[in-house]
Scaffold this active site. Structure first.
Site, PDB file in Angstrom:
ATOM      1  N   SER A  14       0.813  -1.214   0.000  1.00 54.39           N
ATOM      2  CA  SER A  14       0.000   0.000   0.000  1.00 54.39           C
ATOM      3  C   SER A  14       0.850   1.270   0.000  1.00 54.39           C
ATOM      4  O   SER A  14       0.557   2.222  -0.731  1.00 54.39           O
ATOM      5  CB  SER A  14      -0.935   0.001   1.213  1.00 54.39           C
ATOM      6  OG  SER A  14      -1.812  -1.104   1.173  1.00 54.39           O
ATOM      7  N   GLU A  34       7.941  -5.616  -7.627  1.00 54.21           N
ATOM      8  CA  GLU A  34       7.294  -6.421  -6.582  1.00 54.21           C
ATOM      9  C   GLU A  34       7.527  -7.886  -6.913  1.00 54.21           C
ATOM     10  O   GLU A  34       7.202  -8.348  -8.007  1.00 54.21           O
ATOM     11  CB  GLU A  34       5.801  -6.114  -6.518  1.00 54.21           C
ATOM     12  CG  GLU A  34       4.993  -7.087  -5.667  1.00 54.21           C
ATOM     13  CD  GLU A  34       5.477  -7.212  -4.240  1.00 54.21           C
ATOM     14  OE1 GLU A  34       5.667  -8.366  -3.779  1.00 54.21           O
ATOM     15  OE2 GLU A  34       5.683  -6.166  -3.588  1.00 54.21           O
ATOM     16  N   THR A  41       1.314  -7.014   2.116  1.00 50.75           N
ATOM     17  CA  THR A  41       0.776  -7.762   3.250  1.00 50.75           C
ATOM     18  C   THR A  41      -0.683  -7.425   3.513  1.00 50.75           C
ATOM     19  O   THR A  41      -1.513  -8.313   3.693  1.00 50.75           O
ATOM     20  CB  THR A  41       1.608  -7.487   4.515  1.00 50.75           C
ATOM     21  OG1 THR A  41       2.920  -8.015   4.328  1.00 50.75           O
ATOM     22  CG2 THR A  41       0.979  -8.132   5.730  1.00 50.75           C
ATOM     23  N   CYS A  42      -1.029  -6.162   3.517  1.00 48.37           N
ATOM     24  CA  CYS A  42      -2.382  -5.760   3.905  1.00 48.37           C
ATOM     25  C   CYS A  42      -3.437  -6.365   2.988  1.00 48.37           C
ATOM     26  O   CYS A  42      -4.410  -6.961   3.449  1.00 48.37           O
ATOM     27  CB  CYS A  42      -2.499  -4.241   3.907  1.00 48.37           C
ATOM     28  SG  CYS A  42      -4.140  -3.656   4.396  1.00 48.37           S
ATOM     29  N   CYS A  47      -4.561  -7.417   6.473  1.00 46.32           N
ATOM     30  CA  CYS A  47      -5.777  -6.708   6.879  1.00 46.32           C
ATOM     31  C   CYS A  47      -7.034  -7.161   6.148  1.00 46.32           C
ATOM     32  O   CYS A  47      -8.055  -7.459   6.773  1.00 46.32           O
ATOM     33  CB  CYS A  47      -5.611  -5.204   6.661  1.00 46.32           C
ATOM     34  SG  CYS A  47      -3.991  -4.530   7.015  1.00 46.32           S
ATOM     35  N   LYS A  50      -7.979 -10.992   6.489  1.00 50.57           N
ATOM     36  CA  LYS A  50      -8.249 -11.207   7.906  1.00 50.57           C
ATOM     37  C   LYS A  50      -9.611 -10.629   8.294  1.00 50.57           C
ATOM     38  O   LYS A  50     -10.405 -11.275   8.985  1.00 50.57           O
ATOM     39  CB  LYS A  50      -7.159 -10.562   8.751  1.00 50.57           C
ATOM     40  CG  LYS A  50      -7.407 -10.608  10.248  1.00 50.57           C
ATOM     41  CD  LYS A  50      -6.462  -9.672  10.986  1.00 50.57           C
ATOM     42  CE  LYS A  50      -6.791  -8.219  10.706  1.00 50.57           C
ATOM     43  NZ  LYS A  50      -5.861  -7.280  11.374  1.00 50.57           N
ATOM     44  N   TYR A  98      -5.025  -2.715  -8.045  1.00 48.08           N
ATOM     45  CA  TYR A  98      -3.727  -2.086  -7.797  1.00 48.08           C
ATOM     46  C   TYR A  98      -2.930  -1.966  -9.091  1.00 48.08           C
ATOM     47  O   TYR A  98      -2.324  -0.931  -9.379  1.00 48.08           O
ATOM     48  CB  TYR A  98      -2.946  -2.887  -6.757  1.00 48.08           C
ATOM     49  CG  TYR A  98      -3.172  -2.409  -5.339  1.00 48.08           C
ATOM     50  CD1 TYR A  98      -2.152  -1.826  -4.599  1.00 48.08           C
ATOM     51  CD2 TYR A  98      -4.422  -2.538  -4.725  1.00 48.08           C
ATOM     52  CE1 TYR A  98      -2.352  -1.382  -3.309  1.00 48.08           C
ATOM     53  CE2 TYR A  98      -4.640  -2.101  -3.436  1.00 48.08           C
ATOM     54  CZ  TYR A  98      -3.601  -1.523  -2.729  1.00 48.08           C
ATOM     55  OH  TYR A  98      -3.820  -1.075  -1.456  1.00 48.08           O
ATOM     56  N   GLY A 175       0.795 -13.458  21.918  1.00 46.44           N
ATOM     57  CA  GLY A 175      -0.237 -12.696  22.618  1.00 46.44           C
ATOM     58  C   GLY A 175      -0.482 -11.330  22.042  1.00 46.44           C
ATOM     59  O   GLY A 175      -1.186 -10.519  22.642  1.00 46.44           O
ATOM     60  N   TYR A 177      -1.642  -8.679  18.682  1.00 46.28           N
ATOM     61  CA  TYR A 177      -2.945  -8.534  18.036  1.00 46.28           C
ATOM     62  C   TYR A 177      -3.179  -9.594  16.962  1.00 46.28           C
ATOM     63  O   TYR A 177      -4.314 -10.058  16.791  1.00 46.28           O
ATOM     64  CB  TYR A 177      -3.118  -7.117  17.475  1.00 46.28           C
ATOM     65  CG  TYR A 177      -2.274  -6.781  16.268  1.00 46.28           C
ATOM     66  CD1 TYR A 177      -2.761  -6.964  14.979  1.00 46.28           C
ATOM     67  CD2 TYR A 177      -0.990  -6.249  16.414  1.00 46.28           C
ATOM     68  CE1 TYR A 177      -2.003  -6.643  13.873  1.00 46.28           C
ATOM     69  CE2 TYR A 177      -0.228  -5.932  15.304  1.00 46.28           C
ATOM     70  CZ  TYR A 177      -0.735  -6.121  14.040  1.00 46.28           C
ATOM     71  OH  TYR A 177       0.024  -5.812  12.946  1.00 46.28           O
ATOM     72  N   GLU A 181      -6.323 -11.961  17.338  1.00 48.68           N
ATOM     73  CA  GLU A 181      -7.352 -11.861  16.302  1.00 48.68           C
ATOM     74  C   GLU A 181      -7.650 -13.228  15.697  1.00 48.68           C
ATOM     75  O   GLU A 181      -8.816 -13.615  15.547  1.00 48.68           O
ATOM     76  CB  GLU A 181      -6.902 -10.897  15.209  1.00 48.68           C
ATOM     77  CG  GLU A 181      -6.961  -9.430  15.636  1.00 48.68           C
ATOM     78  CD  GLU A 181      -6.368  -8.499  14.600  1.00 48.68           C
ATOM     79  OE1 GLU A 181      -6.721  -7.299  14.631  1.00 48.68           O
ATOM     80  OE2 GLU A 181      -5.546  -8.948  13.764  1.00 48.68           O
ATOM     81  N   GLY A 288       5.630 -12.274  16.444  1.00 48.48           N
ATOM     82  CA  GLY A 288       6.319 -11.056  16.034  1.00 48.48           C
ATOM     83  C   GLY A 288       6.621 -11.034  14.546  1.00 48.48           C
ATOM     84  O   GLY A 288       6.481 -12.043  13.851  1.00 48.48           O
ATOM     85  N   THR A 337      -0.997  -0.013   8.003  1.00 50.35           N
ATOM     86  CA  THR A 337      -1.109   0.322   6.586  1.00 50.35           C
ATOM     87  C   THR A 337      -1.369   1.808   6.337  1.00 50.35           C
ATOM     88  O   THR A 337      -0.701   2.418   5.494  1.00 50.35           O
ATOM     89  CB  THR A 337      -2.213  -0.528   5.930  1.00 50.35           C
ATOM     90  OG1 THR A 337      -1.837  -1.899   6.010  1.00 50.35           O
ATOM     91  CG2 THR A 337      -2.430  -0.140   4.483  1.00 50.35           C
ATOM     92  N   HIS A 461     -28.975   8.535  21.335  1.00 50.04           N
ATOM     93  CA  HIS A 461     -29.590   7.471  22.132  1.00 50.04           C
ATOM     94  C   HIS A 461     -30.591   6.690  21.295  1.00 50.04           C
ATOM     95  O   HIS A 461     -31.328   7.281  20.505  1.00 50.04           O
ATOM     96  CB  HIS A 461     -30.280   8.091  23.345  1.00 50.04           C
ATOM     97  CG  HIS A 461     -30.916   7.086  24.256  1.00 50.04           C
ATOM     98  ND1 HIS A 461     -30.175   6.313  25.118  1.00 50.04           N
ATOM     99  CD2 HIS A 461     -32.212   6.724  24.407  1.00 50.04           C
ATOM    100  CE1 HIS A 461     -30.993   5.518  25.784  1.00 50.04           C
ATOM    101  NE2 HIS A 461     -32.236   5.754  25.371  1.00 50.04           N
ATOM    102  N   GLU A 466     -22.825   6.591  23.147  1.00 51.40           N
ATOM    103  CA  GLU A 466     -23.296   7.715  23.948  1.00 51.40           C
ATOM    104  C   GLU A 466     -22.635   7.753  25.323  1.00 51.40           C
ATOM    105  O   GLU A 466     -22.534   8.814  25.952  1.00 51.40           O
ATOM    106  CB  GLU A 466     -24.813   7.676  24.105  1.00 51.40           C
ATOM    107  CG  GLU A 466     -25.342   6.543  24.960  1.00 51.40           C
ATOM    108  CD  GLU A 466     -26.866   6.578  25.077  1.00 51.40           C
ATOM    109  OE1 GLU A 466     -27.392   7.546  25.666  1.00 51.40           O
ATOM    110  OE2 GLU A 466     -27.508   5.645  24.560  1.00 51.40           O
TER     111      GLU A 466
END
Length: 478
Positions: A14, A34, A41-42, A47, A50, A98, A175, A177, A181, A288, A337, A461, A466
Site C-alpha cells: 500500500s 514487486e 501484506t495488507c 488486513c 483477515k 492495484y 499474545g 494482536y 485476532e 512477532g 497500513t 440514544h 453515547e
C-alpha cells in the site's frame, strides 16, 4: 548524470504503490518492482483477508442471536473451501485494481525481486539493472518463527489463508494482536483453539483494563487461553503420542487424517511450560514480525540498519544514504497500513514537490479485531499516569442487543483525562464495531478536545457510543 528513472520503488504494498502513483502524477518517471503479488501484506495476506474472516466467523453467534430475536434460522457447518474460493477471487480482484491504478498512473511495473547494487542502481531478479535518482524501499515485514525444536512443523498468519481445509484443533502461540485476532476468528469458525502467551496478559502495550476485558471475552467465547505459558518442544506426533490424546484429532476409517499444509498425519505434539502435553492439528506462530531487509544489498549500498534489521530513517523517511528512502513496516516505526500510505505521500511532498513534510506519528487511532473488538487512540492509563496526574472516566456495561439475546458480552468505554489541562489524552473502547467508533473519536482527540468538549456533546440514544459523552464523574484518579 542521466538515470533510467526519477524514482524506483522496491515493494508493491500500500505504501509503495501510493508513493509511486503520487510521484508519477508530478511528472516523474517512476518504476516499481514487486516479487510476489501487488498489494503487499495488507491486501494479500493481512488486513483485508483477515477482516473478511472476522466477518465470516461472527455468523456463528449471529445465528443464536437471530433466534433470540424471533427468527427461525437453522445453522449448518462452515464451508471453508467455499469461503476460501470467494476470498481468493476477491484478493485477485483487488490485486487487479492495484495493477490498473499503477498502469493508469504510467508507472512501469516489474514482477521481480529488487535489491540494491549501489546508491543509484537496482538489480532485479530477472538479471536487469536499473538506475534511479531516488530509490524508495517499501518491502514491509514478515512473520518470525522462533528457533526451537520442531518449529518447522508450524505455520504463520501468511499460511492460514492457504489451508485447503480448516483444522479441527489449533494451538496459536503469541499474545499480540495477530495471535489474538486469529484465535477469535478460528474459534468462531468452529476450530478448537488454544492460545499460549508467555506474558502475564495478552495485547502488551494496550490499556490494561481494556486488554483484560478482551481476554475475559475471548475465554467466554471458548478460546482456551493460557498466560505465562510457552512451548518447550514440539514434534510430529506418533501413534504412541495419540494414545489417550484422540480428542480433537480427526479420524478417517479409524486412522488419523492427513492434515493440511504439511502437518504430520498424526498431528503435532506440543509439550508446554505448564506441564501439559497435547496433540494439535496445527500450530500457528504469531510471535512477532521482522522487516524485510535480508538479501537486499542495503548494507552494501551503505544504508544503516537497526538492531532488528529495520531501515533507519529520519523524520522525512530518508536514510543515511541521501538517494535512498524507506517507508512502512520495513522501518519498524508504526506498523499500520494507513501510516505507510501517509509516509509515502509525505515522501513525495518532500522529494518531488519541494515541501519537506514529516509524518506525525502521534495519536494514531487503531483497532484490534479481536472478539470482542478493541479500539484505541492516545495514551493508556498506565502510560499517562507516568507522565502526569490524570482522571479516569470509565464504564462497563452489557449492551442492549447482547442483553436481549441473553449474551454475557460486556462493553468498555474509557477516557484518560489530564487533571491540569482537561485534555482527553486517550480513549479505549471494547465493544462491537469499536474500530468504527475509535476512528471518529480519534478526530476529536487529535484536535485536542477536553473532557468538557465531550460533555457538551449531546448523546445519540440509544447507542453504545453515547457513554463517551455521558460519563460525568471520574472513576478514579492516578
Amino acid at each position: 548524470m542521466t538515470f533510467d528513472y526519477d524514482l524506483f520503488v522496491i515493494g508493491g504494498g500500500s505504501g509503495g504503490v501510493r508513493a509511486a502513483r503520487v510521484a508519477a502524477a508530478t511528472g516523474a518517471k517512476v518504476g516499481l518492482a514487486e516479487e510476489y503479488r501487488m498489494g503487499g501484506t495488507c491486501v494479500i495476506r493481512g488486513c483485508v483477508p483477515k477482516k473478511l474472516m472476522v466477518f465470516a466467523s461472527g455468523f456463528s453467534e449471529m445465528f443464536d442471536d437471530a433466534r433470540a430475536y424471533g427468527w427461525d434460522v437453522k445453522e449448518g457447518p462452515f464451508d471453508w473451501p467455499r469461503f476460501s474460493t470467494t476470498l481468493n477471487s476477491e484478493l485477485d480482484r483487488l490485486e487487479g485494481v492495484y495493477r490498473k491504478m499503477l498502469n493508469g498512473s504510467k508507472v512501469d511495473v516489474f514482477d521481480a525481486r529488487g535489491s540494491l547494487k549501489d546508491p543509484h542502481t537496482i538489480s532485479l531478479s530477472t538479471g536487469q539493472e536499473i538506475s534511479a535518482k531516488h530509490i524508495l524501499v517499501a518491502t514491509g515485514g514478515r512473520p518470525v518463527v522462533p528457533e526451537m525444536q520442531g518449529a518447522e512443523l508450524g505455520i504463520t498468519s501468511n499460511d492460514i489463508f492457504k489451508l485447503p481445509e480448516m483444522p479441527k484443533s489449533i494451538l496459536i502461540v503469541g499474545g499480540g494482536y495477530i495471535a489474538s485476532e486469529f484465535a477469535g476468528i478460528l474459534n468462531g469458525l468452529g476450530v478448537e483453539v488454544t492460545q499460549f502467551y508467555r506474558g502475564a496478559q495478552i495485547l502488551r502495550g494496550f490499556d490494561g483494563e481494556a486488554r483484560g476485558l478482551v481476554a475475559e471475552g475471548m475465554r467466554a467465547k471458548g478460546v482456551d487461553l493460557h498466560l505465562g505459558t510457552n512451548i518447550v518442544e514440539m514434534w510430529a506426533a506418533t501413534q504412541d503420542d495419540l494414545d489417550g490424546h484422540f480428542e480433537g484429532v480427526p479420524m478417517v476409517s479409524g486412522q488419523p487424517a492427513q492434515f493440511p499444509h504439511g502437518a504430520p498425519a498424526h498431528g503435532i505434539c506440543v509439550k508446554a511450560t505448564n506441564g501439559t502435553e497435547k496433540v494439535y492439528d496445527q500450530v500457528m506462530f504469531a510471535t512477532g514480525r521482522s522487516p524485510n531487509t535480508d538479501g537486499m544489498g542495503l548494507e552494501d549500498a551503505g544504508v544503516a540498519l537497526g538492531r532488528r534489521g529495520e531501515v533507519v530513517v529520519d523524520e522525512f523517511s530518508q536514510t543515511n544514504v541521501p538517494s535512498i528512502y524507506a517507508i512502512g513496516d520495513v522501518t519498524n516505526r508504526v506498523q499500520l497500513t494507513p501510516v505507510a500510505i501517509r509516509e509515502g505521500m509525505a515522501f513525495v511532498e518532500t522529494v518531488f514537490k519541494g515541501n519537506p513534510t514529516a509524518v506525525d506519528h502521534a495519536l494514531i487511532p487503531s483497532a484490534v479485531f479481536t472478539q470482542p473488538e478493541l479500539g484505541t487512540v492516545g495514551l493508556t492509563e498506565e502510560k499517562a499516569r507516568e507522565i502526569e496526574p490524570v482522571e479516569i472516566y470509565c464504564t462497563s456495561f452489557k449492551p442492549m442487543n447482547h442483553a436481549f439475546a441473553g449474551r454475557e458480552d460486556r462493553a468498555l468505554m474509557k477516557l484518560v483525562v489530564s487533571k491540569a489541562t482537561r485534555i482527553v489524552l486517550g480513549c479505549h473502547i471494547v465493544a462491537d464495531h469499536a474500530g468504527e467508533m475509535i476512528q471518529l473519536v480519534g478526530i476529536a482527540i487529535k484536535m485536542g478536545a477536553t473532557k468538557e468538549d465531550f460533555d457538551r456533546t449531546v448523546a445519540v440514544h440509544p447507542t453504545m457510543a453515547e457513554e463517551l459523552v455521558t460519563m460525568k464523574e471520574p472513576m478514579r484518579s492516578a
